[in-house]
Design a protein around this motif. Structure first.
Motif, PDB file in Angstrom:
ATOM      1  N   ALA A  57      -0.077   1.218  -6.278  1.00 53.16           N
ATOM      2  CA  ALA A  57       0.792   0.040  -6.348  1.00 53.16           C
ATOM      3  C   ALA A  57       1.595  -0.100  -5.058  1.00 53.16           C
ATOM      4  CB  ALA A  57       1.716   0.155  -7.559  1.00 53.16           C
ATOM      5  N   TRP A  58       2.065   1.006  -4.531  1.00 46.10           N
ATOM      6  CA  TRP A  58       2.810   0.993  -3.273  1.00 46.10           C
ATOM      7  C   TRP A  58       1.922   0.456  -2.147  1.00 46.10           C
ATOM      8  CZ3 TRP A  58       6.337   5.669  -1.643  1.00 46.10           C
ATOM      9  CH2 TRP A  58       6.917   5.415  -0.397  1.00 46.10           C
ATOM     10  N   LEU A  59       0.712   1.000  -2.046  1.00 46.01           N
ATOM     11  CA  LEU A  59      -0.196   0.578  -0.982  1.00 46.01           C
ATOM     12  C   LEU A  59      -0.567  -0.893  -1.085  1.00 46.01           C
ATOM     13  CD1 LEU A  59      -2.625   3.607  -0.628  1.00 46.01           C
ATOM     14  CD2 LEU A  59      -1.253   2.596   1.182  1.00 46.01           C
ATOM     15  N   ALA A  60      -0.763  -1.353  -2.309  1.00 45.08           N
ATOM     16  CA  ALA A  60      -1.160  -2.749  -2.512  1.00 45.08           C
ATOM     17  C   ALA A  60      -0.081  -3.716  -2.056  1.00 45.08           C
ATOM     18  CB  ALA A  60      -1.496  -2.980  -3.981  1.00 45.08           C
ATOM     19  N   ALA A  61       1.160  -3.282  -2.107  1.00 47.10           N
ATOM     20  CA  ALA A  61       2.270  -4.159  -1.724  1.00 47.10           C
ATOM     21  C   ALA A  61       2.407  -4.304  -0.211  1.00 47.10           C
ATOM     22  CB  ALA A  61       3.575  -3.624  -2.304  1.00 47.10           C
ATOM     23  N   LEU A  62       1.893  -3.354   0.533  1.00 47.40           N
ATOM     24  CA  LEU A  62       2.066  -3.366   1.987  1.00 47.40           C
ATOM     25  C   LEU A  62       1.223  -4.458   2.639  1.00 47.40           C
ATOM     26  CD1 LEU A  62       1.865   0.480   2.720  1.00 47.40           C
ATOM     27  CD2 LEU A  62       3.929  -0.932   2.597  1.00 47.40           C
ATOM     28  N   PRO A  63       1.711  -5.002   3.755  1.00 50.31           N
ATOM     29  CA  PRO A  63       0.859  -5.922   4.522  1.00 50.31           C
ATOM     30  C   PRO A  63      -0.270  -5.137   5.171  1.00 50.31           C
ATOM     31  CG  PRO A  63       2.833  -5.382   5.770  1.00 50.31           C
ATOM     32  CD  PRO A  63       3.007  -4.759   4.408  1.00 50.31           C
ATOM     33  N   ASN A  64      -1.230  -5.846   5.778  1.00 54.40           N
ATOM     34  CA  ASN A  64      -2.281  -5.144   6.529  1.00 54.40           C
ATOM     35  C   ASN A  64      -1.640  -4.608   7.808  1.00 54.40           C
ATOM     36  OD1 ASN A  64      -5.076  -4.356   6.980  1.00 54.40           O
ATOM     37  ND2 ASN A  64      -5.005  -5.823   8.670  1.00 54.40           N
TER      38      ASN A  64
ATOM     39  N   LEU B  95      11.619   2.285  -5.740  1.00 54.49           N
ATOM     40  CA  LEU B  95      11.974   2.003  -4.349  1.00 54.49           C
ATOM     41  C   LEU B  95      12.842   0.758  -4.217  1.00 54.49           C
ATOM     42  CD1 LEU B  95       8.542   2.628  -2.547  1.00 54.49           C
ATOM     43  CD2 LEU B  95      10.632   3.969  -2.244  1.00 54.49           C
ATOM     44  N   ASN B  96      12.786  -0.105  -5.198  1.00 55.73           N
ATOM     45  CA  ASN B  96      13.469  -1.393  -5.105  1.00 55.73           C
ATOM     46  C   ASN B  96      14.965  -1.211  -4.849  1.00 55.73           C
ATOM     47  OD1 ASN B  96      13.431  -4.300  -5.274  1.00 55.73           O
ATOM     48  ND2 ASN B  96      14.538  -4.074  -7.216  1.00 55.73           N
ATOM     49  N   ALA B  97      15.440  -1.858  -3.794  1.00 57.39           N
ATOM     50  CA  ALA B  97      16.858  -1.884  -3.401  1.00 57.39           C
ATOM     51  C   ALA B  97      17.369  -0.540  -2.875  1.00 57.39           C
ATOM     52  CB  ALA B  97      17.741  -2.355  -4.550  1.00 57.39           C
ATOM     53  N   LYS B  98      16.501   0.457  -2.805  1.00 53.54           N
ATOM     54  CA  LYS B  98      16.924   1.745  -2.251  1.00 53.54           C
ATOM     55  C   LYS B  98      16.952   1.652  -0.722  1.00 53.54           C
ATOM     56  CE  LYS B  98      17.016   4.561  -5.957  1.00 53.54           C
ATOM     57  NZ  LYS B  98      16.479   3.699  -6.992  1.00 53.54           N
TER      58      LYS B  98
ATOM     59  N   GLU C 141       7.457  -1.828   4.113  1.00 53.11           N
ATOM     60  CA  GLU C 141       7.310  -3.276   4.125  1.00 53.11           C
ATOM     61  C   GLU C 141       6.881  -3.790   2.739  1.00 53.11           C
ATOM     62  OE1 GLU C 141       7.619  -5.648   6.608  1.00 53.11           O
ATOM     63  OE2 GLU C 141       8.538  -4.123   7.886  1.00 53.11           O
ATOM     64  N   ASN C 142       7.570  -4.820   2.256  1.00 55.95           N
ATOM     65  CA  ASN C 142       7.238  -5.489   0.982  1.00 55.95           C
ATOM     66  C   ASN C 142       7.384  -4.596  -0.250  1.00 55.95           C
ATOM     67  OD1 ASN C 142       6.560  -7.685   2.573  1.00 55.95           O
ATOM     68  ND2 ASN C 142       4.358  -7.306   2.473  1.00 55.95           N
ATOM     69  N   THR C 143       8.091  -3.497  -0.125  1.00 53.42           N
ATOM     70  CA  THR C 143       8.255  -2.600  -1.274  1.00 53.42           C
ATOM     71  C   THR C 143       9.551  -2.867  -2.037  1.00 53.42           C
ATOM     72  OG1 THR C 143       9.421  -0.906   0.011  1.00 53.42           O
ATOM     73  CG2 THR C 143       6.997  -0.779  -0.068  1.00 53.42           C
ATOM     74  N   GLY C 144      10.432  -3.651  -1.466  1.00 55.08           N
ATOM     75  CA  GLY C 144      11.744  -3.882  -2.067  1.00 55.08           C
ATOM     76  C   GLY C 144      12.799  -2.919  -1.545  1.00 55.08           C
TER      77      GLY C 144
END
Length: 376
Positions: A331-338, A196-199, A212-215
């Motif tokens: 990993a995707w879910l962990a990167a997201l804010p609440n 997902l980064n930079a996509k 959010e916060n995934t890159g």
């Protein structure tokens, strides 16, 4: 004189007999038509026509719900009304012509449309409480379960989710229709979280919170402009359900579909202008309510069928379907804010609805992959 008197008496007798015959019942072999009760129209009486305008923000043939309206709701209402009442229904289609996806609430409120399917995401400002199923990714891709849970949620919060249409927007809610699970259609494979980064990923409304916060770079885009945005490189991927994507010919420019199961949503609501509704005969209203309930089940099955057929068509066009593992999803879910903390438009009531939605999913055996915190 006696002859004159006899003639007068004979004339009076004839007139009297004629008068009595006119007031009595007609003989069985009379050529005159039998009288009918004025409250019961003859069987061959012409039915009164009711013209109804039905529309949506999306164009004809672009979405599953429009197919469900055309293939089931409209013909079934017309058939039952014709068979069981002294009325007939004439439908006038206005898909994607009278109002856009962000104008469906006000357009129906003002009477531009009699019946309308409202796509909830583009009107989140007007219908914040109806956004519950789109806020949190990876809740469920089971359309039937979503319908079941939503039915209970609408019962528990009927004031906020049902009655509010009548009190705020001059409409009556008739049916809730599922939107199939969002996936990602892209020019390059997105199989790992790091992909997902930079996509630049296109989406509309609240599903952009999933990035959010995934890159990834979130870009406002929808099914109307998605093809052009992908073609010109404005975006490199688009959130979409398989059926919509294939209908929009994404397979021509997207070689990959990431089957993630991001989320099915209760994203479509069939409503009717309340003024129009109140003008309809009671027996017509009853039929519409019955068919509206059956529409939910019809649409559910149709949507499930569309998903399988769309993936087949995508692969037949040379596309590749990739899977994302549970570890990569985590990993995707962990990167997201609440996300509930960022959903300020919901307010305390909206957060309670969102929290209850998650509870109901858990009660029905869904393992929610992240413990969200609801601070209401």
């Amino acid at each position: 004189m006696k002859k004159m008197t006899a003639l007068v008496l004979a004339l009076l007798l004839v007139l009297s007999a004629s008068a009595c015959g006119g007031s009595g019942s007609q003989p069985a072999n009379s050529d005159q038509p039998a009288k009918t009760d004025s409250t019961t129209p003859p069987a061959d009486a012409k039915k009164e026509k009711i013209t109804l305008v039905i529309g949506a923000g999306h164009t004809a043939g672009s979405m599953e719900y429009i197919d469900s309206l055309d293939n089931f709701f409209k013909p079934e209402v017309a058939k039952r009304v014709a068979e069981n009442t002294n009325y007939e229904i004439e439908w006038t289609d206005a898909y994607g012509t009278v109002v856009g996806v962000s104008e469906t609430v006000t357009g129906t409120q003002d009477g531009l449309l009699d019946f309308c399917v409202i796509t909830t995401s583009p009107v989140s400002g007007q219908l914040p409480y109806h956004q519950y199923s789109i806020y949190l990714p990876f809740c469920t891709g089971d359309n039937a379960l979503l319908q079941k849970v939503s039915n209970q949620l609408y019962e528990e919060f009927s004031d906020e989710l049902v009655t509010s249409f009548e009190t705020q927007y001059n409409q009556k809610l008739l049916a809730k229709l599922v939107l199939d699970s969002y996936e990602i259609f892209s020019s390059a494979p997105i199989e790992k979280f790091s992909d997902l980064n930079a996509k630049k990923i296109g989406g509309s409304g609240r599903n952009l919170l999933w990035l959010e916060n995934t890159g990834a770079v979130a870009v406002q885009s929808n099914m109307t402009d998605g093809y052009t945005s992908l073609q010109t490189g404005l975006i490199s991927g688009q959130f979409a359900a398989p059926h919509w994507a294939v209908k929009a010919n994404y397979q021509d420019i997207c070689k990959y579909a990431t089957d993630i199961g991001l989320d099915s949503t209760m994203g479509e609501l069939l409503t009717v202008n309340l003024t129009k509704w109140n003008s309809l005969p009671a027996e017509v209203q009853e039929i519409i309510l019955q068919v509206s309930k059956e529409l939910e089940e019809y649409h559910l099955q149709y949507t499930n069928d569309c998903r399988a057929k769309a993936y087949e068509a995508f692969e037949a066009a040379g596309g590749t379907i990739v899977k994302m593992s549970e570890e990569e999803k985590a990993a995707w879910l962990a990167a997201l804010p609440n996300i509930p903390d960022t959903a300020t438009e919901l307010g305390p009531t909206g957060l309670k609805i969102l929290s209850r939605y998650v509870e109901l999913l858990k009660e029905n055996g869904v393992a929610i992959p992240r413990d969200w915190t609801f601070n209401y």
